[in-house]
Design a protein around this motif. Sequence first.
Motif, PDB file in Angstrom:
ATOM      1  N   GLU A 187       0.836  -1.194   0.000  1.00  0.00           N
ATOM      2  CA  GLU A 187       0.000   0.000   0.000  1.00  0.00           C
ATOM      3  C   GLU A 187       0.872   1.247   0.000  1.00  0.00           C
ATOM      4  N   SER A 188       0.264   2.343  -0.451  1.00  0.00           N
ATOM      5  CA  SER A 188       1.004   3.610  -0.522  1.00  0.00           C
ATOM      6  C   SER A 188       1.433   4.043   0.874  1.00  0.00           C
ATOM      7  N   GLY A 189       2.635   4.590   0.951  1.00  0.00           N
ATOM      8  CA  GLY A 189       3.183   5.003   2.234  1.00  0.00           C
ATOM      9  C   GLY A 189       4.607   4.491   2.396  1.00  0.00           C
ATOM     10  N   PRO A 190       5.083   4.409   3.625  1.00  0.00           N
ATOM     11  CA  PRO A 190       6.434   3.881   3.847  1.00  0.00           C
ATOM     12  C   PRO A 190       6.518   2.398   3.469  1.00  0.00           C
ATOM     13  N   ALA A 191       7.673   2.024   3.038  1.00  0.00           N
ATOM     14  CA  ALA A 191       7.894   0.626   2.673  1.00  0.00           C
ATOM     15  C   ALA A 191       7.871  -0.239   3.924  1.00  0.00           C
ATOM     16  N   PRO A 192       7.412  -1.471   3.824  1.00  0.00           N
ATOM     17  CA  PRO A 192       7.424  -2.369   4.992  1.00  0.00           C
ATOM     18  C   PRO A 192       8.846  -2.557   5.524  1.00  0.00           C
ATOM     19  N   LEU A 193       8.947  -2.555   6.859  1.00  0.00           N
ATOM     20  CA  LEU A 193      10.276  -2.672   7.467  1.00  0.00           C
ATOM     21  C   LEU A 193      10.940  -4.001   7.145  1.00  0.00           C
ATOM     22  N   ILE A 194      10.136  -5.066   7.079  1.00  0.00           N
ATOM     23  CA  ILE A 194      10.740  -6.368   6.825  1.00  0.00           C
ATOM     24  C   ILE A 194      11.347  -6.449   5.423  1.00  0.00           C
ATOM     25  N   SER A 195      10.827  -5.621   4.501  1.00  0.00           N
ATOM     26  CA  SER A 195      11.371  -5.649   3.137  1.00  0.00           C
ATOM     27  C   SER A 195      12.738  -4.994   3.046  1.00  0.00           C
ATOM     28  N   LEU A 196      13.102  -4.193   4.069  1.00  0.00           N
ATOM     29  CA  LEU A 196      14.421  -3.549   4.042  1.00  0.00           C
ATOM     30  C   LEU A 196      15.560  -4.545   4.217  1.00  0.00           C
ATOM     31  N   VAL A 197      15.246  -5.746   4.695  1.00  0.00           N
ATOM     32  CA  VAL A 197      16.298  -6.768   4.820  1.00  0.00           C
ATOM     33  C   VAL A 197      16.855  -7.147   3.457  1.00  0.00           C
ATOM     34  N   SER A 198      16.006  -7.000   2.421  1.00  0.00           N
ATOM     35  CA  SER A 198      16.458  -7.374   1.079  1.00  0.00           C
ATOM     36  C   SER A 198      17.550  -6.459   0.548  1.00  0.00           C
ATOM     37  N   LEU A 199      17.807  -5.322   1.193  1.00  0.00           N
ATOM     38  CA  LEU A 199      18.862  -4.431   0.721  1.00  0.00           C
ATOM     39  C   LEU A 199      20.253  -5.042   0.888  1.00  0.00           C
ATOM     40  N   ALA A 200      20.368  -6.090   1.688  1.00  0.00           N
ATOM     41  CA  ALA A 200      21.658  -6.774   1.826  1.00  0.00           C
ATOM     42  C   ALA A 200      21.929  -7.745   0.695  1.00  0.00           C
ATOM     43  N   ALA A 201      20.934  -7.977  -0.157  1.00  0.00           N
ATOM     44  CA  ALA A 201      21.107  -8.952  -1.242  1.00  0.00           C
ATOM     45  C   ALA A 201      22.202  -8.563  -2.226  1.00  0.00           C
ATOM     46  N   PRO A 202      22.325  -7.296  -2.671  1.00  0.00           N
ATOM     47  CA  PRO A 202      23.411  -6.979  -3.604  1.00  0.00           C
ATOM     48  C   PRO A 202      24.798  -7.213  -3.034  1.00  0.00           C
ATOM     49  N   PHE A 203      24.985  -6.908  -1.756  1.00  0.00           N
ATOM     50  CA  PHE A 203      26.301  -7.136  -1.146  1.00  0.00           C
ATOM     51  C   PHE A 203      26.590  -8.630  -1.005  1.00  0.00           C
ATOM     52  N   LEU A 204      25.574  -9.398  -0.654  1.00  0.00           N
ATOM     53  CA  LEU A 204      25.756 -10.847  -0.611  1.00  0.00           C
ATOM     54  C   LEU A 204      26.061 -11.404  -2.001  1.00  0.00           C
ATOM     55  N   ALA A 205      25.401 -10.851  -3.014  1.00  0.00           N
ATOM     56  CA  ALA A 205      25.690 -11.275  -4.388  1.00  0.00           C
ATOM     57  C   ALA A 205      27.125 -10.928  -4.777  1.00  0.00           C
ATOM     58  N   GLY A 206      27.612  -9.763  -4.328  1.00  0.00           N
ATOM     59  CA  GLY A 206      29.000  -9.400  -4.612  1.00  0.00           C
ATOM     60  C   GLY A 206      29.991 -10.336  -3.955  1.00  0.00           C
ATOM     61  N   VAL A 207      29.702 -10.734  -2.718  1.00  0.00           N
ATOM     62  CA  VAL A 207      30.595 -11.683  -2.033  1.00  0.00           C
ATOM     63  C   VAL A 207      30.638 -13.018  -2.783  1.00  0.00           C
ATOM     64  N   VAL A 208      29.480 -13.511  -3.161  1.00  0.00           N
ATOM     65  CA  VAL A 208      29.431 -14.782  -3.888  1.00  0.00           C
ATOM     66  C   VAL A 208      30.140 -14.666  -5.238  1.00  0.00           C
ATOM     67  N   GLY A 209      29.891 -13.580  -5.969  1.00  0.00           N
ATOM     68  CA  GLY A 209      30.526 -13.419  -7.271  1.00  0.00           C
ATOM     69  C   GLY A 209      32.034 -13.267  -7.174  1.00  0.00           C
ATOM     70  N   GLY A 210      32.524 -12.505  -6.192  1.00  0.00           N
ATOM     71  CA  GLY A 210      33.972 -12.345  -6.049  1.00  0.00           C
ATOM     72  C   GLY A 210      34.681 -13.634  -5.686  1.00  0.00           C
ATOM     73  N   VAL A 211      34.100 -14.392  -4.757  1.00  0.00           N
ATOM     74  CA  VAL A 211      34.721 -15.661  -4.354  1.00  0.00           C
ATOM     75  C   VAL A 211      34.720 -16.658  -5.507  1.00  0.00           C
ATOM     76  N   LEU A 212      33.603 -16.747  -6.216  1.00  0.00           N
ATOM     77  CA  LEU A 212      33.546 -17.682  -7.348  1.00  0.00           C
ATOM     78  C   LEU A 212      34.513 -17.287  -8.458  1.00  0.00           C
ATOM     79  N   THR A 213      34.686 -15.996  -8.682  1.00  0.00           N
ATOM     80  CA  THR A 213      35.622 -15.549  -9.717  1.00  0.00           C
ATOM     81  C   THR A 213      37.048 -15.941  -9.377  1.00  0.00           C
ATOM     82  N   ILE A 214      37.451 -15.749  -8.129  1.00  0.00           N
ATOM     83  CA  ILE A 214      38.821 -16.084  -7.732  1.00  0.00           C
ATOM     84  C   ILE A 214      39.039 -17.598  -7.762  1.00  0.00           C
ATOM     85  N   ARG A 215      38.046 -18.348  -7.317  1.00  0.00           N
ATOM     86  CA  ARG A 215      38.205 -19.807  -7.312  1.00  0.00           C
ATOM     87  C   ARG A 215      38.253 -20.394  -8.710  1.00  0.00           C
TER      88      ARG A 215
END
Length: 603
Positions: free
Chosen positions: A308-336
Amino acid sequence: MNEASPGQRVQPEEPPRTAGRGGSRPLYVTGLIGALWSIGIGLAVLTTITLLGWIAAPRTALGPGLPGVFRTAVNLWLVSHHAGFTVSHGRVGFLPLGLLVLPGALLYRSGAWMIRAAGVPGRPRVGVVHVAAALAVPYAILAGGLALAAATPAVRPSAWQALLACFVVALVAGVLGAARALVAARGRRVRSGLGALLRLLPGRPRSLVVGVAGATAVLLASGAVLVGASLALHVPQAIRLYDTLAPGVVGGILLLLLELAFLPNAVIWGMAYAIGPGFSVGAGTGVSPSGVFLDFVPTFPPLAALPESGPAPLISLVSLAAPFLAGVVGGVLTIRALPSPVNEGAPLWGFLSGALTGAVAALLSALAGGPLGGGRLATVGPSAWQVGLLATLEVGVAAALAAWLANTRALRRAAASERAAAGHTPPEEETAEHPAPEAAPPAGRTRTAGRTGRTGRTGKTGRAGRRRSAPPPETAAPPAPREPAVPLAAPVPAPAPPVRKPAPYTDDPLEFEEAEPVLAPRRPPVRPRGRPEPPPAPPAGSADLAEPDWDGKPEAVVDHPEPEPDLDTEPVPPDVPTPRDDIERTETRGGAIYVLKEDPYQD
């Protein structure tokens, strides 16, 4: 079968070559056949679905009669390749990505069939590209012709989008299918076309593809989790929208297929929300972690998952860590996945994989959105450049740091393994895993068997015998490559003399024994009765002992009882060997007969 002349080595069979090199038909003919097969099956499936919709609602906008049904099926087939079209009130570019599964699967099979039918040149990488191009060119030309044939004043497909979109889809699917068929023909087991393509790529490009694929998978997984969780929380609103449409049985089935076709678009929208920019559902709207602004929402059940219109749900803010987690996975896989370790270039490789991941995210965002006519729905979906820029920064920085840490750890592990291979074991490992060997007993000290009296005598009776010593205690050999510790007092054994081997094809030398003349065996002298057995010879230096008088009168014979044997002491074997039963034996040497005799009483 391979035919070879006698004495010539038979080479293993290879895949058939292309035209001019032994192929059964030219490559472009095989590509044309594969393109026609893919287009025919795809149109047959979509025409069947369109016919079902026309029968269920004959007065809809599908067109009059069967020609209108066929034009609608062709437009739907072009939409499945993400080729847009123009209607009276604007351009339609917001297309379902799920329809790509049908032409992609057909083109994938066509590429694999072309490898088995026509073969590739000697270079596999170039041959796979040639096969894919031979399939994509006629496929795109036929698609452009169909776009021109299906055009009407109400619906006009874009011919240039049909050419470009169909060529790209056919090229990508053909490469994956041809790569998988080629790798499988070599006897290697692969599960997907991407895995087969990775086997054909060089080392460093393969590492980048692996890192980008891993990071993109994490981003898409985060988007899928967001969409699934939001749909589960808004099931009543979705049911209310479905009841408002009232599609019926056949319409309900077609609506379900349409919802499944738009499901990949929804996942990409969730990925854009996790990255940060979010998406829009019309002009002047936006759904992002910074807030939700909605105006008019089309009546479509999957859109009930929008907050609904208004502030974003607080629980959805946890998804903001997904790009950093994706970077960690991509960097480790690239080096390996790198073929060789790097030193200073590890962060650069990590950031490069993050930048390529951002480019992929921008491409997916562009495909998942587009205009839906004119007016308020002219802008639907995420912004491609915003998603790509933020994904490049977030994923790239995290991938650079993760690649640097993973590379540092890999270098330390390699250095530790080299030290271990060279034999430099740390003291902690020496005390815990490799204990020091026990010291050997000092030389010369042995343990005698039984009770010992004087030197050279054993037992209680003092008889002369041999000293029996117990074998030295065996020390446990330390693990390789350490050598057992040798005490300084231990004698160094002399090297064994080399054993001379007889020359081949020569007889062993004959050994002759000198035989005694044929005489009667000697007998012991006869002693007079009554005389005692002479005592043993006195030790040297004892001159005061008187020699017995053998010529005098015989002395009285005194029977001395023999001492009882000591049961606790083992009998000492005599020094004289037991006389053999066969005293006389004969041997033939050089035509002469020799009689050999042994004297059992000889010392």
